[in-house]
Every structure is written in C-alpha cells, then in structure tokens.
Design an enzyme around this catalytic site. Structure first.
Site, mmCIF file in Angstrom:
data_model
loop_
_atom_site.group_PDB
_atom_site.id
_atom_site.type_symbol
_atom_site.label_atom_id
_atom_site.label_comp_id
_atom_site.label_asym_id
_atom_site.label_seq_id
_atom_site.Cartn_x
_atom_site.Cartn_y
_atom_site.Cartn_z
ATOM 1 N N GLU A 1 0.727 -1.129 -0.033
ATOM 2 C CA GLU A 1 0.100 0.022 0.070
ATOM 3 C C GLU A 1 0.909 1.260 0.007
ATOM 4 O O GLU A 1 1.713 1.534 0.916
ATOM 5 C CB GLU A 1 -0.919 0.035 1.125
ATOM 6 N N GLU B 1 4.799 4.949 3.904
ATOM 7 C CA GLU B 1 4.496 6.361 4.157
ATOM 8 C C GLU B 1 5.668 7.005 4.615
ATOM 9 O O GLU B 1 6.692 6.470 4.953
ATOM 10 C CB GLU B 1 3.395 6.046 5.276
ATOM 11 N N ASP C 1 -2.008 12.296 -3.270
ATOM 12 C CA ASP C 1 -2.003 13.784 -3.252
ATOM 13 C C ASP C 1 -2.351 14.255 -4.700
ATOM 14 O O ASP C 1 -1.684 13.754 -5.658
ATOM 15 C CB ASP C 1 -0.848 14.386 -2.922
ATOM 16 N N LYS D 1 -12.138 8.737 7.992
ATOM 17 C CA LYS D 1 -12.467 9.997 8.302
ATOM 18 C C LYS D 1 -12.294 10.843 7.046
ATOM 19 O O LYS D 1 -13.201 11.805 6.942
ATOM 20 C CB LYS D 1 -11.643 10.676 9.478
#
Length: 286
Positions: free
Chosen positions: A107, A132, A182, A260
């Site tokens: 991922e 990440e 992004d 969220k």
C-alpha cells in the site's frame, strides 16, 4: 563490503545536485507520547527505512542548463524511454520479515493506516507492507497493529516509488493499493502526481499475473487523468466491479473501510472514484 562515502557515490551526488520530483509533501511533525511509545516498542519488528541506493558506475550526462539544486524530472517521468526496469538494489525478503510465505500486498501512502490495519485484519492470509513518509501516521499505524496483535502488517518509511524500484522484485506482488494520493491540483504541479504512465508500468512490472492494482481518489480532475493515463499500460486490464465490493472475487479485497478523510469528502459532495486493474500476460487481449 566497505561502504562508499557519499562524496564518492555518483548516485548520491547526482541526487544531491538534481533532486527528483516526488509525489508527496514533506511535513514536519512531532510525535505524541503514545506514538513515540509505539515507535520505541514496535519499530524494530514492524518497520524499516528504505535503504540508500547502491553506487552505480555512471549517470547520463548532466543537463547543461540545470543548476545545482534545480529539480529534474522523476526517474519515473513519462519523458524517459520505455524499457525494462532495473532489478531492485535491495530486494525485500518478505518471507523472512513476516516469518512465512504468503501473497504480498503493498500500500503506497498509507496515511494513518486506518484502511491498512482494518483490511489486513480481514485478510489474515495476506501480508501487507504499508509505505508512508509522514512519521505521525506511521506511528499511529504501528500502534494500531500492536493493539490488534496483527502479524501480517509491516511498514516501510520513505518514498513509495523508491520502495517499488529498490525493494520489490518483478512479478512478486499480489496487490498494490493507492488510496487518495495527493492530487496536486495546480497545473504546474501535475508532474508531481504519483500515477504517471511510468508508474503504471512500474506497478505492472512488480505485480504477478492476476495481481490487482486498486486506486481510489476523491479528486475529479485526478480521476479523469488516471482514466486517461492507465490505458497506456498494456499489462493492466480494467476490472468491472460488482455493486457489492465484497463480491468482487479478486485475490485481494477492494472493499475499503470508510475513513474520516473519505467521510469528510462525502460531506462536501465529492464523489469517490474507484479504479481496479488486473495484471495480465504479455500479449493477452484486453
């Protein structure tokens, strides 16, 4: 083998003078005490940094019009010639890291890891490597993995492109997930977008036949660009999804939890665009 000092490493010097365009934003942030504890107790087992690139013999001639500190195109720029990708410089031994042989999913841009750990918990037969750059997000994921006592999640800190290039062998992945990359909405920043033609080609190279690429974005313009760019890669075939994602019958789940971030997008009326491709045999008719 004795390490090569950075000043003698042509690749390191080239990257210093001509930093590549990245698809992520560099952000400074401190960790909360809970996040720091998660890193202190879990990182040695669950995480690692992308290793530095190995030295190479030489680089192409420098751009005579460039100046030190100028930003050149990414190694995955669509302006580069087609051709096979080089073998990874530091291939990941996933079986040793996870302690078992299992289908591997990467991922890219896992954020705070909400989708990562929830999907890994629902798919215990898969091993997941989350990539990440944002340290608090990494720490939050490490803490969640510890609390859930998951053994099938690992974390790599660094650039997802570099991770695929330097650590992943061709044909070794069962799945790649890219959720809400992004969008870099300004036209002058579009070159920073992760999902370029060359990135689709790199992902296709790293996927095994039958492997899945799953992308989600809430940015309409980026979704349009993705839809226009992906067909350039002949080894990726679009997959039509059923109304119930849980019924897709793919080797990895595409049934993401609502985060969220996604919930906020829905509240302001932004549509979520989902894309799924399957890696096919070379020459297979799509």
């Amino acid at each position: 083998m004795e390490s090569v000092p950075q000043s003698q490493d042509p690749r390191a010097e080239h990257r210093r003078l001509y930093p590549r365009v990245t698809s992520f934003r560099s952000r400074r942030a401190s960790l909360t005490p809970a996040q720091q504890l998660a890193m202190d107790t879990g990182w040695d087992t669950l995480g690692r940094d992308i290793p530095p690139p190995r030295p190479v013999e030489a680089f192409p001639a420098e751009n005579p019009d460039a100046r030190p500190g100028a930003t050149l195109a990414s190694p995955l720029s669509d302006e580069q010639p087609d051709g096979a990708f080089p073998a990874p410089s530091h291939p990941l031994d996933a079986a040793a890291w996870f302690g078992r042989e299992a289908p591997l999913v990467v991922e890219i841009g896992s954020g705070t890891g909400t989708s990562t750990w929830a999907m890994a918990q629902a798919e215990p037969d898969l091993d997941v490597v989350a990539v990440e750059v944002y340290l608090p997000g990494i720490a939050q994921l490490v803490g969640a993995v510890q609390r859930a006592d998951l053994t099938n999640v690992r974390v790599v800190r660094g650039d997802g492109v570099a991770m695929l290039e330097d650590m992943v062998a061709p044909g070794s992945l069962t799945g790649v997930r890219v959720y809400f990359p992004d969008p870099w909405p300004k036209a002058r920043h579009h070159k920073r977008r992760l999902l370029s033609e060359r990135m689709f080609a790199l992902i296709a190279d790293r996927l095994r036949v039958g492997g899945i690429l799953h992308v989600a974005t809430d940015h309409a313009d980026y979704a349009e660009a993705i839809a226009e760019t992906a067909p350039s890669e002949p080894l990726l075939r679009p997959v039509a999804l059923p109304p119930r994602l849980a019924d897709a019958g793919l080797p990895i789940s595409v049934d993401r939890p609502v985060t969220k971030f996604q919930d906020k997008a829905a509240q302001v009326g932004r549509e979520i665009h989902e894309f799924v491709w399957e890696r096919v045999e070379e020459g297979e008719v799509s």
